[in-house]
Design a protein around this motif. Structure first.
Motif, short mmCIF file in Angstrom:
data_model
loop_
_atom_site.label_atom_id
_atom_site.label_comp_id
_atom_site.label_asym_id
_atom_site.label_seq_id
_atom_site.Cartn_x
_atom_site.Cartn_y
_atom_site.Cartn_z
N LEU A 1 41.10 33.26 47.34
CA LEU A 1 42.34 33.39 48.09
C LEU A 1 43.49 33.84 47.18
CD1 LEU A 1 43.32 31.09 50.97
CD2 LEU A 1 45.06 31.66 49.29
N LEU A 2 43.54 33.25 45.98
CA LEU A 2 44.59 33.67 45.04
C LEU A 2 44.41 35.13 44.64
CD1 LEU A 2 45.11 30.68 42.56
CD2 LEU A 2 46.21 31.15 44.73
N ARG A 3 43.15 35.52 44.39
CA ARG A 3 42.90 36.92 43.99
C ARG A 3 43.29 37.88 45.10
NH1 ARG A 3 36.84 35.85 41.93
NH2 ARG A 3 37.30 35.04 39.86
N ALA A 4 43.05 37.45 46.36
CA ALA A 4 43.41 38.32 47.48
C ALA A 4 44.91 38.56 47.48
CB ALA A 4 42.96 37.69 48.80
N ILE A 5 45.68 37.52 47.15
CA ILE A 5 47.13 37.67 47.14
C ILE A 5 47.58 38.55 45.97
CG2 ILE A 5 49.34 36.44 46.94
CD1 ILE A 5 47.91 33.97 48.12
N SER A 6 47.02 38.28 44.78
CA SER A 6 47.53 38.95 43.58
C SER A 6 46.91 40.32 43.34
CB SER A 6 47.32 38.07 42.35
OG SER A 6 45.96 37.82 42.17
N GLY A 7 45.95 40.72 44.18
CA GLY A 7 45.39 42.06 44.05
C GLY A 7 44.30 42.17 43.00
N LEU A 8 43.72 41.04 42.60
CA LEU A 8 42.70 41.08 41.56
C LEU A 8 41.27 41.19 42.12
CD1 LEU A 8 44.05 38.45 39.00
CD2 LEU A 8 44.10 40.93 38.83
N LEU A 9 41.16 41.25 43.45
CA LEU A 9 39.80 41.30 44.03
C LEU A 9 38.96 42.47 43.54
CD1 LEU A 9 40.27 40.23 47.75
CD2 LEU A 9 38.97 39.04 45.99
N PRO A 10 39.51 43.71 43.50
CA PRO A 10 38.66 44.84 43.11
C PRO A 10 37.99 44.65 41.75
CG PRO A 10 40.76 45.61 43.96
CD PRO A 10 40.88 44.12 43.84
N LEU A 11 38.68 43.98 40.84
CA LEU A 11 38.11 43.74 39.52
C LEU A 11 36.81 42.93 39.62
CD1 LEU A 11 38.76 44.10 36.47
CD2 LEU A 11 39.71 41.81 36.55
N HIS A 12 36.72 42.08 40.65
CA HIS A 12 35.52 41.26 40.83
C HIS A 12 34.62 41.84 41.91
CE1 HIS A 12 37.10 38.07 38.25
NE2 HIS A 12 38.26 38.45 38.71
N ARG A 13 34.86 43.09 42.23
CA ARG A 13 34.10 43.81 43.25
C ARG A 13 34.17 43.10 44.59
NH1 ARG A 13 28.60 46.08 41.09
NH2 ARG A 13 29.08 47.56 42.72
N GLY A 14 35.33 42.53 44.86
CA GLY A 14 35.58 41.92 46.15
C GLY A 14 36.52 42.80 46.95
N ALA A 15 36.52 42.62 48.28
CA ALA A 15 37.42 43.41 49.11
C ALA A 15 37.83 42.62 50.34
CB ALA A 15 36.75 44.72 49.53
N LEU A 16 39.04 42.90 50.78
CA LEU A 16 39.54 42.28 52.00
C LEU A 16 38.88 43.01 53.17
CD1 LEU A 16 42.18 40.30 52.17
CD2 LEU A 16 43.10 42.22 53.42
N VAL A 17 38.12 42.28 53.98
CA VAL A 17 37.44 42.95 55.09
C VAL A 17 38.05 42.59 56.44
CG1 VAL A 17 35.25 43.27 53.91
CG2 VAL A 17 35.69 41.13 55.12
N GLY A 18 39.03 41.70 56.44
CA GLY A 18 39.68 41.36 57.70
C GLY A 18 40.98 40.66 57.45
N GLY A 19 41.88 40.74 58.43
CA GLY A 19 43.14 40.05 58.34
C GLY A 19 44.13 40.79 57.47
N ARG A 20 45.29 40.18 57.28
CA ARG A 20 46.29 40.84 56.44
C ARG A 20 47.14 39.83 55.69
NH1 ARG A 20 50.36 43.58 60.57
NH2 ARG A 20 51.01 41.64 61.55
N ILE A 21 47.79 40.32 54.66
CA ILE A 21 48.66 39.47 53.84
C ILE A 21 50.06 40.07 53.89
CG2 ILE A 21 49.06 38.54 51.54
CD1 ILE A 21 46.06 38.86 51.02
N LEU A 22 51.02 39.25 54.31
CA LEU A 22 52.38 39.74 54.43
C LEU A 22 53.28 39.04 53.43
CD1 LEU A 22 52.72 39.67 58.33
CD2 LEU A 22 52.15 41.62 56.88
N TRP A 23 54.13 39.83 52.79
CA TRP A 23 55.12 39.29 51.85
C TRP A 23 56.47 39.78 52.34
CZ3 TRP A 23 56.18 35.92 48.18
CH2 TRP A 23 57.18 36.16 47.23
N ALA A 24 57.30 38.85 52.76
CA ALA A 24 58.60 39.19 53.34
C ALA A 24 58.42 40.21 54.47
CB ALA A 24 59.56 39.72 52.28
N GLY A 25 57.35 40.01 55.27
CA GLY A 25 57.12 40.87 56.43
C GLY A 25 56.38 42.17 56.14
N GLU A 26 56.16 42.51 54.86
CA GLU A 26 55.47 43.76 54.53
C GLU A 26 54.04 43.47 54.08
OE1 GLU A 26 57.00 46.92 54.19
OE2 GLU A 26 58.93 46.17 54.94
#
Lengths: 299, 266
Positions: free
Chosen positions: B44-69
């Motif tokens: 979950l932390l990696r999904a927020i900070s953008g470190l997933l690709p390094l671990h060959r992970g990917a967001l396959v559903g849903g979205r993450i919003l920061w101040a609405g973006e």
């Protein structure tokens, strides 16, 4: 005595060339744990471009050199951009195999473009230029080689210690994920490493070509001679590459200079073997090289 | 301020790690994220900070919003620049660099020298120990000091949200207490914190709100004070009654549906 000093001078100059080529290896290895086997062929392309620019297009050497550097930097950056960027986080071995591929492609392109004949190297110096001190002939090209290496090392030291990008490169070398988490753009770091390494290696290659007067498509094998230098210095150590290079240069030139006085049974090729003997000896005592990092651990 | 909506993550296209987790972090609040090993906390932390690709992970559903973006497609660099910095599990300091160099590596995205200076002074006043050891090699610091350095390094980017992954891991009890107080202090200065912890007692003592993650889903969400009272949490994470792991797990599962209603909106 003069003979010995003459050999030391020549050995130091040759060592500086190995140092420059070795620096290319260790900068890329430090940044990405990849041994770039295409290093020799980057150097090959660079020296061919410089030679062509001087001999065929009649550019002055001082314009031809930056042109050669530019070409290899662009090749390095393109390779990083098109191939390596997709490989971040993959095992280093995969990337290593890809660099062997690049090596073969570049060598083939050189043969296609320039043919496989030997061509004269570009040089800004007359062969005999230089001056004599106490019976030792200090050739201009050797003096320049040593001078350029010293200046470049000082510049690199400043870059790694005192600039943002230098810090970013060192941090990335130590822990890629932590660097990413700090917002360091690892892709830029790789690009920078490849650009730097390509330029420094090419510079080494051009200086080596001045020394050997002629080049052919096997010229890239010079990088293999720089290999014991970086292993000996410690693969991930930039200063190690320089010191390793100088040690290898001195050993190989000194043995070459004195091997005729050795018993005939030793033969005449000893100087080609001594660099590797030294490498094996040092690795037996310090398996990570003279300056390579054993990981720092607190006690 | 930060909102995760039904976030699903898989590694190497096949291994699911998050199966629709929703979570919200309001401004200037400490949120604790609890769960067993493999529940998906670090993912979950990696999904927020953008470190997933390094671990060959990917967001396959849903979205993450920061101040609405949406930020779930951005590079780690961009995310740090937007004000979210992660402290990785296991400290991960640059051990060959000095303390000062580590801190300046943390400020690499900051262009303004005055801002770097301010952040540096703040870190030094938060961690006087680091001030004493500025030019020593970070690898030679003690475990607790290294954790402080890791947090200090992240603060150098002056984040509005700090992601902390297991900051108490492997530390002595008194050091755990100090880290807890430091988190409270950082929060008091206006930084929101998402705290992933095995040490639920410590986490809930500093957090305003807590989420419990189980096999990639949020199964419980409540104010921290209430979670501390919660029978299942007491048994399962605080170890107040031994040997009832299965029972506790079962009860947590039953609560899954109710958890969605209970989600806390700021």
């Amino acid at each position: 005595m003069a003979y010995f000093l003459q050999l030391v001078f020549a050995g130091a100059a040759q060592g500086c060339i190995y140092a420059l080529i070795g620096l290319g290896f260790s900068i890329i290895f430090k940044a990405s744990q990849v041994i770039n086997f295409a290093q020799g062929e980057l150097l090959l392309v660079g020296t061919y471009v410089v030679a062509s620019a001087v001999l065929n297009w009649h550019l002055p050497f001082l314009l031809a050199l930056p042109l050669g550097l530019l070409v290899t930097i662009v090749i390095g950056l393109l390779f990083e951009r098109l191939v390596l960027r997709r490989m971040i986080g993959r095992p280093p071995f995969t990337i290593l195999m890809i660099t062997i591929g690049l090596d073969i492609i570049l060598r083939t392109l050189v043969i296609v473009g320039w043919g496989s004949r030997t061509i004269p190297a570009a040089t800004p110096f007359a062969v005999t230029s230089g001056f004599n001190v106490a019976g030792v002939h200090l050739g201009s090209s050797d003096l320049w080689t040593i001078g350029v290496t010293i200046v470049l090392c000082a510049a690199l030291y400043y870059f790694f210690r005192h600039t943002r990008y230098g810090l970013a490169m060192r941090a990335t070398a130590l822990d890629q994920e932590a660097a990413l988490a700090m917002g360091i753009d690892v892709r830029n770091v790789y690009a920078l490493a490849w650009g730097l390494a390509a330029a420094i290696t090419t510079l080494g290659g051009v200086l080596l070509a001045i020394d050997s007067l002629a080049i052919d498509p096997n010229f890239g094998n010079a990088a293999l001679v720089a290999f014991p230098a970086i292993i000996l210095g410690g693969l991930d150590s930039v200063s190690g590459a320089v010191i390793g290079g100088v040690i290898i240069g001195l050993t190989s030139v000194l043995t070459a200079g004195y091997e005729s006085r050795l018993p005939a049974v030793v033969g005449t090729g000893l100087h080609e073997v001594t660099p590797y003997l030294i490498m094996i000896l040092i690795l037996m005592i310090r398996p990570y090289g003279l300056f390579g990092s054993r990981k720092v651990e607190r006690i | 301020m930060l909102e995760l909506q039904d976030v699903a993550v898989t590694y190497q296209n096949v291994i699911p790690a998050l199966r629709g987790a929703s979570l919200e972090i309001p401004e200037k609040v400490v949120v604790a994220l609890l769960g067993t090993n493999g529940a998906g906390k670090t993912t979950l932390l990696r999904a927020i900070s953008g470190l997933l690709p390094l671990h060959r992970g990917a967001l396959v559903g849903g979205r993450i919003l920061w101040a609405g973006e949406r930020i779930d497609r951005l590079s780690p660099t961009r995310i740090v620049q937007l004000g979210i910095t992660q402290v990785l599990e296991g400290r991960r300091i640059f051990d060959d660099l000095t303390v000062d160099e580590n801190l300046h590596a943390g400020a690499i995205t900051v262009r303004n020298p005055a801002a770097i200076r301010r952040a540096y002074d703040r870190v030094m006043s938060l961690f006087p120990v680091l001030a004493e050891r500025r030019s020593s090699r970070a690898g030679y610091l003690s475990g607790g000091e290294q954790q402080m350095l890791a947090i200090g390094r992240a603060l150098m980017a002056s984040p509005r949200l700090l992601l902390l992954d297991e900051p108490s891991l492997g530390l002595a009890p008194f050091m755990v207490q100090r880290i807890r107080n430091i988190i409270a202090e950082i929060n008091a200065e206006g930084t929101a914190v998402l705290l992933v912890e095995q040490n639920a007692q410590m986490a809930l003592s500093v957090a305003h709100y807590g989420y419990v993650l189980e096999t990639g889903r949020v199964v419980l969400a409540a104010p921290a004070a209430r979670l501390l009272q919660e029978e299942n949490i007491r048994q399962f994470y605080l170890g107040l009654r031994e040997g009832e792991r299965q029972l506790a797990l079962g009860r947590l599962r039953q609560r899954r549906e109710r958890a969605a209603e209970r989600r806390w909106l700021s």
